[in-house]
Design an enzyme around this catalytic site. Structure first.
Site, PDB file in Angstrom:
ATOM      1  N   ARG A   1      38.978  37.589  49.658  1.00 24.12           N
ATOM      2  CA  ARG A   1      37.901  37.591  48.655  1.00 24.12           C
ATOM      3  C   ARG A   1      36.684  36.842  49.186  1.00 24.12           C
ATOM      4  O   ARG A   1      36.014  36.102  48.448  1.00 24.12           O
ATOM      5  CB  ARG A   1      38.345  36.966  47.328  1.00 24.12           C
TER       6      ARG A   1
ATOM      7  N   ARG B   1      32.275  35.927  44.045  1.00 23.72           N
ATOM      8  CA  ARG B   1      31.754  35.176  42.912  1.00 23.72           C
ATOM      9  C   ARG B   1      31.413  33.719  43.204  1.00 23.72           C
ATOM     10  O   ARG B   1      30.730  33.085  42.430  1.00 23.72           O
ATOM     11  CB  ARG B   1      32.768  35.240  41.768  1.00 23.72           C
TER      12      ARG B   1
ATOM     13  N   ARG C   1      24.898  40.587  41.524  1.00 22.24           N
ATOM     14  CA  ARG C   1      25.729  41.102  40.425  1.00 22.24           C
ATOM     15  C   ARG C   1      24.918  41.184  39.127  1.00 22.24           C
ATOM     16  O   ARG C   1      25.081  42.124  38.346  1.00 22.24           O
ATOM     17  CB  ARG C   1      26.944  40.180  40.234  1.00 22.24           C
TER      18      ARG C   1
ATOM     19  N   ASP D   1      37.644  47.676  46.549  1.00 20.87           N
ATOM     20  CA  ASP D   1      38.705  47.326  45.621  1.00 20.87           C
ATOM     21  C   ASP D   1      39.935  48.134  45.984  1.00 20.87           C
ATOM     22  O   ASP D   1      39.810  49.256  46.496  1.00 20.87           O
ATOM     23  CB  ASP D   1      38.286  47.633  44.173  1.00 20.87           C
TER      24      ASP D   1
ATOM     25  N   TYR E   1      49.237  49.245  38.271  1.00 20.04           N
ATOM     26  CA  TYR E   1      47.962  49.416  37.560  1.00 20.04           C
ATOM     27  C   TYR E   1      47.934  50.750  36.825  1.00 20.04           C
ATOM     28  O   TYR E   1      47.519  50.836  35.666  1.00 20.04           O
ATOM     29  CB  TYR E   1      46.793  49.368  38.552  1.00 20.04           C
TER      30      TYR E   1
END
Length: 354
Positions: A28, A32, A41, A78, A155
């Site tokens: 990652r 963020r 973003r 992703d 998922y």
């Protein structure tokens, strides 16, 4: 063959070369915790736009490279990205995560899932990876990544993130043949996707089976391991020299089993001591990891000591320094910078008596 100094440093480690220090990157890595990412973003609130718009995804992939010069640059994407190309649409809601509606619950739905054709459904992946290779040259290794069948099926069947995996496990335990059919279809498409990433410029590919750590060892042997092996066999048949990494969160109970997948490198989370992981996996499997992401909220002395401890335990061959999971939102950027700076002079720090 190219001289080894023309081969990116992380790729040399992934191939098992003895090196002065381990290469370093972070899971990652783009995201963020970086202000430049958060600003972007705010301008482009849709995750799928950020990851599927070529220019944006390239920019985001390169943000941490420009800031910290890691040895690996990973594609910003992703694990669910290939699903629409197989007939499983999804969306990502910023505060809720991925949503698959309707979820896959019937044999009829599974029958309708088709083989991935990445050139028609994911052409942006090729453009992103090709550009990243041009941008970083030999200064870093370009990593691709994919999701593994159990996690992608979870998922698709749950329809969203889950805490107990009740729906997929119910299917596994009451209608295993149906689940195996889905897992097989996903595995064959993921093998195609992995090869497409390599052909597009990925020099190493990491497979994330984030939720396989929620399986008992006997269920891992049924519903995860055979599909890791199926993917690895197909990819190695056409790309035998591309190193493959397998990562599972909460993998302490299945670590040896991960080593049977056929991958070159097992990414270890922080719940296992690195020396014990080395012992359990054996000398033929390389390792990646395994610093607790929360260590980056500690003091710089603490971060340095954790890096040195991990590197000592992993040894100087076949180790890629990384976190044991993705870097957390709110991680101080100055600590990320310190992590990379320290990692890059580990050989000097280890040469100084404690």
């Amino acid at each position: 063959m190219a001289a080894s100094n023309e081969i990116p440093y992380l790729l040399r480690a992934a191939r098992g070369e003895k090196l002065d220090r381990p290469p370093v990157w972070m899971m990652r890595q783009a995201g963020r915790y970086m202000k430049v990412y958060r600003d972007l973003r705010d301008k482009y609130p849709s995750f799928r736009e950020r990851s599927e718009n070529t220019e944006l995804a390239i920019e985001i992939s390169l943000q941490p490279f420009r800031a910290f010069q890691p040895d690996g640059v990973i594609l910003f994407s992703d694990i669910l990205t290939p699903l629409p190309g197989m007939g499983i649409p999804f969306d990502i809601i910023e505060s809720k995560g991925p949503i698959i509606d309707p979820p896959i619950r019937s044999l009829e739905q599974i029958e309708q899932i088709h083989t991935l054709d990445p050139e028609s459904s994911l052409p942006f992946i090729r453009e992103i990876l090709q550009t990243l290779r041009q941008e970083v040259g030999n200064k870093a290794t370009v990593l691709g990544f994919v999701g593994a069948p159990w996690t992608l099926a979870a998922y698709a069947i749950e329809g969203k993130s889950s805490k107990d995996y009740k729906v997929i496990k119910s299917m596994a335990f009451s209608e295993p043949a149906m689940l195996h059919k889905l897992l097989g279809k996903i595995a064959d498409s993921i093998a195609i996707y992995m090869r497409y990433q390599i052909d597009s410029g990925a020099q190493v590919v990491q497979m994330f089976d984030s939720w396989a750590g929620q399986l008992s060892p006997q269920d891992y042997d049924s519903f995860a391991l055979p599909y890791h092996q199926r993917i690895v066999e197909q990819v190695k048949a056409t790309h035998p020299d591309t190193p493959l990494i397998l990562y599972i969160s909460g993998s302490a109970g299945v670590l040896e089993r991960m080593g049977k997948s056929g991958v070159d490198i097992v990414s270890v989370d922080w719940t296992v001591d690195m020396a014990e992981a080395r012992q359990r996996l054996g000398k033929n499997i390389h390792v990646q990891g395994n610093i607790d992401p929360c260590a980056l909220f500690g003091s710089q002395d603490f971060i340095r000591d954790r890096i040195l401890d991990t590197v000592r335990k992993a040894g100087n061959q076949g180790h890629i320094l990384n976190l044991g999971h993705g870097i957390l939102p709110g991680t101080p950027e100055e600590n990320v910078a310190f992590f990379f700076e320290t990692a890059k002079k580990v050989d000097q720090l280890l040469a100084v008596p404690a």
